[in-house]
Design a protein around this motif. Structure first.
Motif, mmCIF file in Angstrom:
data_model
loop_
_atom_site.group_PDB
_atom_site.id
_atom_site.type_symbol
_atom_site.label_atom_id
_atom_site.label_comp_id
_atom_site.label_asym_id
_atom_site.label_seq_id
_atom_site.Cartn_x
_atom_site.Cartn_y
_atom_site.Cartn_z
ATOM 1 N N THR A 1 0.775 -1.122 0.078
ATOM 2 C CA THR A 1 0.137 0.096 -0.005
ATOM 3 C C THR A 1 0.859 1.297 -0.071
ATOM 4 O O THR A 1 0.314 2.485 -0.403
ATOM 5 C CB THR A 1 -0.943 -0.181 1.255
ATOM 6 N N ALA B 1 -5.926 0.469 5.358
ATOM 7 C CA ALA B 1 -5.781 -1.127 5.056
ATOM 8 C C ALA B 1 -5.897 -2.027 6.122
ATOM 9 O O ALA B 1 -6.601 -3.155 6.118
ATOM 10 C CB ALA B 1 -4.284 -1.327 4.610
ATOM 11 N N ALA C 1 -9.870 -2.210 6.453
ATOM 12 C CA ALA C 1 -10.137 -3.524 5.417
ATOM 13 C C ALA C 1 -9.971 -4.902 5.844
ATOM 14 O O ALA C 1 -11.007 -5.378 5.626
ATOM 15 C CB ALA C 1 -9.539 -2.901 3.873
ATOM 16 N N VAL D 1 -6.291 -6.928 0.077
ATOM 17 C CA VAL D 1 -6.308 -5.366 0.239
ATOM 18 C C VAL D 1 -5.167 -5.073 -0.625
ATOM 19 O O VAL D 1 -5.458 -3.982 -1.230
ATOM 20 C CB VAL D 1 -5.682 -5.141 1.800
ATOM 21 N N TRP E 1 -5.428 -2.056 -3.487
ATOM 22 C CA TRP E 1 -4.970 -0.838 -3.460
ATOM 23 C C TRP E 1 -4.072 -0.517 -4.796
ATOM 24 O O TRP E 1 -4.228 0.389 -5.233
ATOM 25 C CB TRP E 1 -3.920 -1.172 -2.211
#
Length: 193
Positions: free
Chosen positions: A23, A40, A43, A62, A66
């Motif tokens: 991320t 994140a 999530a 995730v 992303w």
């Protein structure tokens, strides 16, 4: 560890590092944005992994999401449209596959099939048709179906009289007229050639 549904501190730490690496889309010189890491982890918490396998899949989901969103942002640039757009589409398909895999894993591969009986009552006096059995469960399997009304299964006013059988009146069914009209010949089986 609670967010990842695991009791292993080592696995939770490794998954956090993998999420940070995935991320953190800035240069490596810039510090990791706390907002990105918190989002994140939120999530992952929303996916609510129950064990280590689900935790790893949640971390992948995730990361895939992303990166796909960042590629879609880059696809706004005409020079990067083809490459970034194509890769983003592949990642979005991967994300959908991951959701399906998570659903299959959580359900143990079982499928729910709902079989319902439909009853049609026709009354000659009212010339109306009533159909019952529309008590389907909520979409996506959520909720329970409502209990159907108790109905009598006694035969109604509709009666059936047996008519003549529906067999072909021509016993020589495998015979058709010849194209020149000279008579009849057996039908050839097209698969025997």
């Amino acid at each position: 560890m609670n967010a990842f549904g695991t009791t292993s501190a080592e696995l939770a730490e490794r998954l956090i590092n993998q999420i940070i690496n995935t991320t953190h889309l800035q240069s490596s010189n810039e510090p990791v944005a706390a907002e990105n890491l918190n989002a994140a982890l939120a999530a992952v918490t929303g996916i609510a992994p129950r064990d280590e396998a689900e935790a790893m899949l949640a971390a992948q989901m995730v990361g895939v999401h992303w990166l796909a969103m960042d590629l879609l942002r880059k696809a706004n640039d005409r020079a990067l449209l083809n490459d970034a757009g194509n890769l983003a589409v592949k990642l979005l398909r991967t994300y959908t596959t991951q959701l399906e895999a998570l659903k299959r894993y959580r359900s143990g591969g079982e499928q729910l099939v709902v079989v319902q009986h439909q009853h049609v009552n026709v009354t000659a006096d009212q010339a109306a048709v009533q159909v019952s059995g529309g008590n389907y469960p909520a979409p996506e399997g959520r909720g329970a179906p409502s209990k159907p009304k108790e109905q009598s299964h006694a035969p109604g006013p509709i009666t059936y009289e047996s008519a003549t059988s529906l067999q072909c009146p021509n016993p020589a069914r495998n015979v058709v007229p010849v194209t020149n009209g000279a008579g009849k010949a057996p039908v050839q089986n097209a698969r025997r050639r």
